[in-house]
Design a protein around this motif. Structure first.
Motif, PDB file in Angstrom:
ATOM      1  N   MET A   1       0.837  -1.198   0.000  1.00 47.85           N
ATOM      2  CA  MET A   1       0.000   0.000   0.000  1.00 47.85           C
ATOM      3  C   MET A   1       0.869   1.243   0.000  1.00 47.85           C
ATOM      4  O   MET A   1       1.914   1.285   0.652  1.00 47.85           O
ATOM      5  CB  MET A   1      -0.931   0.005   1.222  1.00 47.85           C
ATOM      6  N   ARG A   2       0.449   2.271  -0.714  1.00 52.80           N
ATOM      7  CA  ARG A   2       1.187   3.525  -0.729  1.00 52.80           C
ATOM      8  C   ARG A   2       0.999   4.234   0.612  1.00 52.80           C
ATOM      9  O   ARG A   2      -0.062   4.140   1.234  1.00 52.80           O
ATOM     10  CB  ARG A   2       0.714   4.406  -1.875  1.00 52.80           C
ATOM     11  N   VAL A   3       2.043   4.958   1.031  1.00 57.02           N
ATOM     12  CA  VAL A   3       2.040   5.601   2.349  1.00 57.02           C
ATOM     13  C   VAL A   3       2.332   7.082   2.188  1.00 57.02           C
ATOM     14  O   VAL A   3       3.257   7.476   1.466  1.00 57.02           O
ATOM     15  CB  VAL A   3       3.085   4.949   3.281  1.00 57.02           C
ATOM     16  N   TYR A   4       1.541   7.905   2.873  1.00 55.02           N
ATOM     17  CA  TYR A   4       1.800   9.342   2.990  1.00 55.02           C
ATOM     18  C   TYR A   4       2.068   9.635   4.455  1.00 55.02           C
ATOM     19  O   TYR A   4       1.243   9.301   5.328  1.00 55.02           O
ATOM     20  CB  TYR A   4       0.597  10.148   2.491  1.00 55.02           C
ATOM     21  N   ASN A   5       3.204  10.254   4.749  1.00 48.95           N
ATOM     22  CA  ASN A   5       3.572  10.571   6.129  1.00 48.95           C
ATOM     23  C   ASN A   5       2.931  11.888   6.558  1.00 48.95           C
ATOM     24  O   ASN A   5       3.129  12.926   5.921  1.00 48.95           O
ATOM     25  CB  ASN A   5       5.089  10.668   6.261  1.00 48.95           C
ATOM     26  N   VAL A   6       2.171  11.838   7.637  1.00 44.45           N
ATOM     27  CA  VAL A   6       1.484  13.010   8.176  1.00 44.45           C
ATOM     28  C   VAL A   6       2.300  13.540   9.350  1.00 44.45           C
ATOM     29  O   VAL A   6       2.393  12.897  10.402  1.00 44.45           O
ATOM     30  CB  VAL A   6       0.057  12.649   8.647  1.00 44.45           C
ATOM     31  N   ASN A   7       2.886  14.702   9.182  1.00 42.29           N
ATOM     32  CA  ASN A   7       3.749  15.268  10.213  1.00 42.29           C
ATOM     33  C   ASN A   7       2.944  15.870  11.358  1.00 42.29           C
ATOM     34  O   ASN A   7       1.831  16.381  11.161  1.00 42.29           O
ATOM     35  CB  ASN A   7       4.675  16.316   9.606  1.00 42.29           C
ATOM     36  N   ASN A   8       3.532  15.832  12.541  1.00 40.75           N
ATOM     37  CA  ASN A   8       2.893  16.335  13.751  1.00 40.75           C
ATOM     38  C   ASN A   8       3.207  17.817  13.942  1.00 40.75           C
ATOM     39  O   ASN A   8       4.298  18.286  13.612  1.00 40.75           O
ATOM     40  CB  ASN A   8       3.384  15.535  14.962  1.00 40.75           C
ATOM     41  N   ILE A   9       2.232  18.562  14.479  1.00 41.99           N
ATOM     42  CA  ILE A   9       2.402  19.989  14.754  1.00 41.99           C
ATOM     43  C   ILE A   9       1.940  20.279  16.181  1.00 41.99           C
ATOM     44  O   ILE A   9       1.222  19.477  16.791  1.00 41.99           O
ATOM     45  CB  ILE A   9       1.608  20.866  13.760  1.00 41.99           C
ATOM     46  N   PRO A  10       2.310  21.440  16.736  1.00 41.13           N
ATOM     47  CA  PRO A  10       1.877  21.784  18.093  1.00 41.13           C
ATOM     48  C   PRO A  10       0.358  21.904  18.191  1.00 41.13           C
ATOM     49  O   PRO A  10      -0.329  22.289  17.237  1.00 41.13           O
ATOM     50  CB  PRO A  10       2.554  23.133  18.344  1.00 41.13           C
ATOM     51  N   LEU A  11      -0.152  21.593  19.353  1.00 40.93           N
ATOM     52  CA  LEU A  11      -1.592  21.600  19.605  1.00 40.93           C
ATOM     53  C   LEU A  11      -2.176  23.011  19.476  1.00 40.93           C
ATOM     54  O   LEU A  11      -1.571  23.991  19.925  1.00 40.93           O
ATOM     55  CB  LEU A  11      -1.852  21.058  21.010  1.00 40.93           C
ATOM     56  N   ASN A  12      -3.333  23.094  18.835  1.00 38.71           N
ATOM     57  CA  ASN A  12      -4.127  24.328  18.739  1.00 38.71           C
ATOM     58  C   ASN A  12      -3.420  25.464  17.994  1.00 38.71           C
ATOM     59  O   ASN A  12      -3.687  26.641  18.256  1.00 38.71           O
ATOM     60  CB  ASN A  12      -4.535  24.828  20.137  1.00 38.71           C
ATOM     61  N   GLN A  13      -2.567  25.139  17.055  1.00 34.05           N
ATOM     62  CA  GLN A  13      -1.843  26.175  16.329  1.00 34.05           C
ATOM     63  C   GLN A  13      -2.355  26.392  14.902  1.00 34.05           C
ATOM     64  O   GLN A  13      -2.236  27.493  14.360  1.00 34.05           O
ATOM     65  CB  GLN A  13      -0.347  25.830  16.282  1.00 34.05           C
ATOM     66  N   LEU A  14      -2.903  25.358  14.278  1.00 34.85           N
ATOM     67  CA  LEU A  14      -3.348  25.469  12.884  1.00 34.85           C
ATOM     68  C   LEU A  14      -4.805  25.919  12.834  1.00 34.85           C
ATOM     69  O   LEU A  14      -5.704  25.226  13.314  1.00 34.85           O
ATOM     70  CB  LEU A  14      -3.177  24.138  12.164  1.00 34.85           C
ATOM     71  N   ILE A  15      -5.042  27.092  12.268  1.00 36.28           N
ATOM     72  CA  ILE A  15      -6.383  27.657  12.129  1.00 36.28           C
ATOM     73  C   ILE A  15      -6.880  27.413  10.707  1.00 36.28           C
ATOM     74  O   ILE A  15      -6.213  27.782   9.732  1.00 36.28           O
ATOM     75  CB  ILE A  15      -6.380  29.171  12.428  1.00 36.28           C
ATOM     76  N   ILE A  16      -8.042  26.785  10.593  1.00 35.81           N
ATOM     77  CA  ILE A  16      -8.620  26.476   9.296  1.00 35.81           C
ATOM     78  C   ILE A  16      -9.367  27.701   8.755  1.00 35.81           C
ATOM     79  O   ILE A  16     -10.298  28.200   9.380  1.00 35.81           O
ATOM     80  CB  ILE A  16      -9.590  25.283   9.404  1.00 35.81           C
ATOM     81  N   THR A  17      -8.964  28.185   7.586  1.00 37.86           N
ATOM     82  CA  THR A  17      -9.612  29.342   6.962  1.00 37.86           C
ATOM     83  C   THR A  17     -10.192  29.029   5.583  1.00 37.86           C
ATOM     84  O   THR A  17     -10.960  29.812   5.054  1.00 37.86           O
ATOM     85  CB  THR A  17      -8.609  30.495   6.795  1.00 37.86           C
ATOM     86  N   GLY A  18      -9.794  27.912   5.002  1.00 37.25           N
ATOM     87  CA  GLY A  18     -10.191  27.602   3.635  1.00 37.25           C
ATOM     88  C   GLY A  18      -9.277  28.208   2.590  1.00 37.25           C
ATOM     89  O   GLY A  18      -9.521  28.074   1.392  1.00 37.25           O
ATOM     90  N   LYS A  19      -8.198  28.851   3.027  1.00 45.41           N
ATOM     91  CA  LYS A  19      -7.283  29.522   2.095  1.00 45.41           C
ATOM     92  C   LYS A  19      -5.854  28.990   2.164  1.00 45.41           C
ATOM     93  O   LYS A  19      -4.979  29.501   1.463  1.00 45.41           O
ATOM     94  CB  LYS A  19      -7.289  31.017   2.373  1.00 45.41           C
ATOM     95  N   ALA A  20      -5.630  28.014   3.003  1.00 44.16           N
ATOM     96  CA  ALA A  20      -4.297  27.424   3.152  1.00 44.16           C
ATOM     97  C   ALA A  20      -3.248  28.480   3.472  1.00 44.16           C
ATOM     98  O   ALA A  20      -2.132  28.448   2.959  1.00 44.16           O
ATOM     99  CB  ALA A  20      -3.909  26.660   1.881  1.00 44.16           C
TER     100      ALA A  20
END
Length: 211
Positions: A1-20
């Motif tokens: 199976m193909r694998v994509y590595n999902v990197n870890n980030i600090p808690l509560n830091q990434l805000i979703i805006t829809g604009k990346a």
């Protein structure tokens, strides 16, 4: 199976805006090799990223396309089903009994449902409301879909196994035909090795590995 590595980030830091527009996305690997095994497609590109913290799995689709089709008659699943969209399928194991589907158009309307083998779909099932947040934006080059899914809901659905999430990542691209109807071309990260388009089989899944 193909694998994509999902990197870890600090808690509560990434805000979703829809604009990346968060700098944290620079910590994610770009998945670019989407293609259609069944039909040649040009002048479009699909890019995917994912990150995670202790509370959420974050995902991002960036689509480059100057001819986006959105069926706007209503907000029904039928309308979403004949619009350009990106898709994520999750499964506990290869039996696909059950698996869970998220199909998201550029606006972003969400078609979420539970499924079992042989395309047995339960559209009365929805991802728990507070466990899924999705935002999007249109831009001159195409569109962006950005979202997050709670780790707790993934665990409740038995979708995280030893730090891995078995996942299908897809896109539907609609083209206008000579008779003015719209027909889809299906793009995928993993070639399911089928003669005709079909993502609802075990061979279309890869793995998101939580690093």
């Amino acid at each position: 199976m193909r694998v994509y590595n999902v990197n870890n980030i600090p808690l509560n830091q990434l805000i979703i805006t829809g604009k990346a527009d968060s700098n944290l996305w620079e910590r994610a690997c770009f998945l670019r090799d989407f293609h259609s095994p069944w039909k040649e497609i040009r002048n479009t590109e699909t890019k995917f990223k994912a990150l995670w913290d202790e509370d959420y799995l974050f995902f991002l689709f960036e689509v480059i396309d100057n001819n986006i089709h959105i069926h706007r008659t209503d907000n029904s699943f039928n309308s979403i089903n004949i619009s350009d969209r990106v898709e994520l399928f999750f499964r506990p194991d290869s039996s696909l009994n059950p698996y869970y589907c998220l199909e998201i158009d550029p606006t972003p309307r969400i078609m979420d449902f539970k499924a079992c083998p042989d395309k047995d779909f339960d559209f009365n099932w929805n991802w728990p409301h507070n466990d899924l947040i999705v935002k999007s934006s249109l831009n001159p080059k195409g569109f962006c879909v950005e979202g997050k899914i709670s780790i707790s809901s993934l665990k409740k659905l038995n979708l995280i196994q030893d730090g891995k999430i078995e996942t299908g990542i897809y896109r539907a691209k609609y083209y206008k035909t000579k008779d003015s109807t719209y027909e889809p071309v299906w793009l995928t990260w993993v070639d399911p090795q089928t003669e005709t388009p079909n993502f609802h089989i075990s061979s279309s899944f890869g793995v998101l590995r939580l690093k």
